[in-house]
Design a protein around this motif. Structure first.
Motif, PDB file in Angstrom:
ATOM      1  N   GLU A   1       0.841  -1.210   0.000  1.00 27.88           N
ATOM      2  CA  GLU A   1       0.000   0.000   0.000  1.00 27.88           C
ATOM      3  C   GLU A   1       0.872   1.255   0.000  1.00 27.88           C
ATOM      4  O   GLU A   1       0.603   2.209  -0.722  1.00 27.88           O
ATOM      5  N   TRP A   2       1.911   1.245   0.848  1.00 22.06           N
ATOM      6  CA  TRP A   2       2.809   2.392   0.925  1.00 22.06           C
ATOM      7  C   TRP A   2       3.489   2.624  -0.423  1.00 22.06           C
ATOM      8  O   TRP A   2       3.574   3.754  -0.898  1.00 22.06           O
ATOM      9  N   LEU A   3       3.947   1.551  -1.039  1.00 20.93           N
ATOM     10  CA  LEU A   3       4.632   1.670  -2.318  1.00 20.93           C
ATOM     11  C   LEU A   3       3.704   2.258  -3.385  1.00 20.93           C
ATOM     12  O   LEU A   3       4.125   3.097  -4.186  1.00 20.93           O
ATOM     13  N   ALA A   4       2.442   1.877  -3.372  1.00 25.87           N
ATOM     14  CA  ALA A   4       1.480   2.434  -4.321  1.00 25.87           C
ATOM     15  C   ALA A   4       1.312   3.944  -4.101  1.00 25.87           C
ATOM     16  O   ALA A   4       1.225   4.718  -5.065  1.00 25.87           O
ATOM     17  N   LEU A   5       1.290   4.376  -2.845  1.00 27.88           N
ATOM     18  CA  LEU A   5       1.178   5.804  -2.542  1.00 27.88           C
ATOM     19  C   LEU A   5       2.407   6.567  -3.014  1.00 27.88           C
ATOM     20  O   LEU A   5       2.305   7.650  -3.595  1.00 27.88           O
ATOM     21  N   VAL A   6       3.577   6.006  -2.767  1.00 24.40           N
ATOM     22  CA  VAL A   6       4.822   6.662  -3.173  1.00 24.40           C
ATOM     23  C   VAL A   6       4.889   6.754  -4.695  1.00 24.40           C
ATOM     24  O   VAL A   6       5.296   7.785  -5.242  1.00 24.40           O
ATOM     25  N   LYS A   7       4.463   5.714  -5.382  1.00 24.26           N
ATOM     26  CA  LYS A   7       4.469   5.756  -6.849  1.00 24.26           C
ATOM     27  C   LYS A   7       3.533   6.840  -7.369  1.00 24.26           C
ATOM     28  O   LYS A   7       3.790   7.437  -8.409  1.00 24.26           O
ATOM     29  N   GLY A   8       2.453   7.122  -6.658  1.00 20.86           N
ATOM     30  CA  GLY A   8       1.558   8.203  -7.042  1.00 20.86           C
ATOM     31  C   GLY A   8       2.144   9.571  -6.755  1.00 20.86           C
ATOM     32  O   GLY A   8       1.850  10.545  -7.442  1.00 20.86           O
ATOM     33  N   LEU A   9       2.983   9.649  -5.742  1.00 22.51           N
ATOM     34  CA  LEU A   9       3.584  10.918  -5.332  1.00 22.51           C
ATOM     35  C   LEU A   9       4.804  11.297  -6.177  1.00 22.51           C
ATOM     36  O   LEU A   9       5.044  12.471  -6.434  1.00 22.51           O
ATOM     37  N   MET A  10       5.550  10.310  -6.622  1.00 24.36           N
ATOM     38  CA  MET A  10       6.812  10.582  -7.310  1.00 24.36           C
ATOM     39  C   MET A  10       6.680  11.473  -8.545  1.00 24.36           C
ATOM     40  O   MET A  10       7.505  12.377  -8.728  1.00 24.36           O
ATOM     41  N   PRO A  11       5.686  11.295  -9.409  1.00 21.87           N
ATOM     42  CA  PRO A  11       5.590  12.214 -10.558  1.00 21.87           C
ATOM     43  C   PRO A  11       5.411  13.678 -10.131  1.00 21.87           C
ATOM     44  O   PRO A  11       5.929  14.582 -10.780  1.00 21.87           O
ATOM     45  N   LYS A  12       4.717  13.906  -9.034  1.00 23.23           N
ATOM     46  CA  LYS A  12       4.520  15.265  -8.541  1.00 23.23           C
ATOM     47  C   LYS A  12       5.830  15.840  -8.010  1.00 23.23           C
ATOM     48  O   LYS A  12       6.135  17.013  -8.220  1.00 23.23           O
ATOM     49  N   ILE A  13       6.597  15.017  -7.331  1.00 17.91           N
ATOM     50  CA  ILE A  13       7.901  15.461  -6.840  1.00 17.91           C
ATOM     51  C   ILE A  13       8.817  15.758  -8.023  1.00 17.91           C
ATOM     52  O   ILE A  13       9.520  16.772  -8.039  1.00 17.91           O
ATOM     53  N   MET A  14       8.800  14.896  -9.028  1.00 16.10           N
ATOM     54  CA  MET A  14       9.667  15.104 -10.189  1.00 16.10           C
ATOM     55  C   MET A  14       9.306  16.388 -10.936  1.00 16.10           C
ATOM     56  O   MET A  14      10.195  17.063 -11.456  1.00 16.10           O
ATOM     57  N   GLU A  15       8.048  16.760 -10.967  1.00 13.96           N
ATOM     58  CA  GLU A  15       7.659  18.026 -11.596  1.00 13.96           C
ATOM     59  C   GLU A  15       8.272  19.213 -10.853  1.00 13.96           C
ATOM     60  O   GLU A  15       8.717  20.178 -11.476  1.00 13.96           O
TER      61      GLU A  15
END
Length: 104
Positions: free
Chosen positions: A11-25
């Protein structure tokens, strides 16, 4: 910050994968970030996620108030006790570029 319990590693990994594109922007918009630096930053993120995954059962996850990111996609803090002799010696880890500075 408040402690968050109940996330499985998956579950945590799924959340982080959703967050990473926003951080990369956010990272891509920083001064001096060229393709090589972005690639290196992404590599560091993968290493950090793997570090957390490797110690997932030892790490306490903290979460702030819902801010810029909607739903569960927000920044987490990760606390790890790296000195078993001193239970108060916690190290905190963050995705720095997911944080928004507040000045008081």
């Amino acid at each position: 910050l408040h402690s968050v319990d109940g996330y499985t590693e998956k579950e945590w990994l799924a959340l982080v994968k959703g967050l990473m594109p926003k951080i990369m922007e956010v990272v891509k918009k920083q001064d001096g970030m060229d393709q090589d630096k972005i690639k290196e930053y992404r590599k560091g993120c993968v290493e950090f996620v793997n570090f957390i995954k490797g110690k997932f059962k030892e790490i306490q996850i903290y979460q702030g108030e819902i801010g810029e990111y909607e739903g569960d996609e927000q920044c987490f803090a990760y606390a790890l006790n790296e000195d078993e002799a001193d239970p108060m010696s916690l190290s905190f880890y963050y995705f720095k570029d997911a944080l928004i500075e507040e000045k008081y």
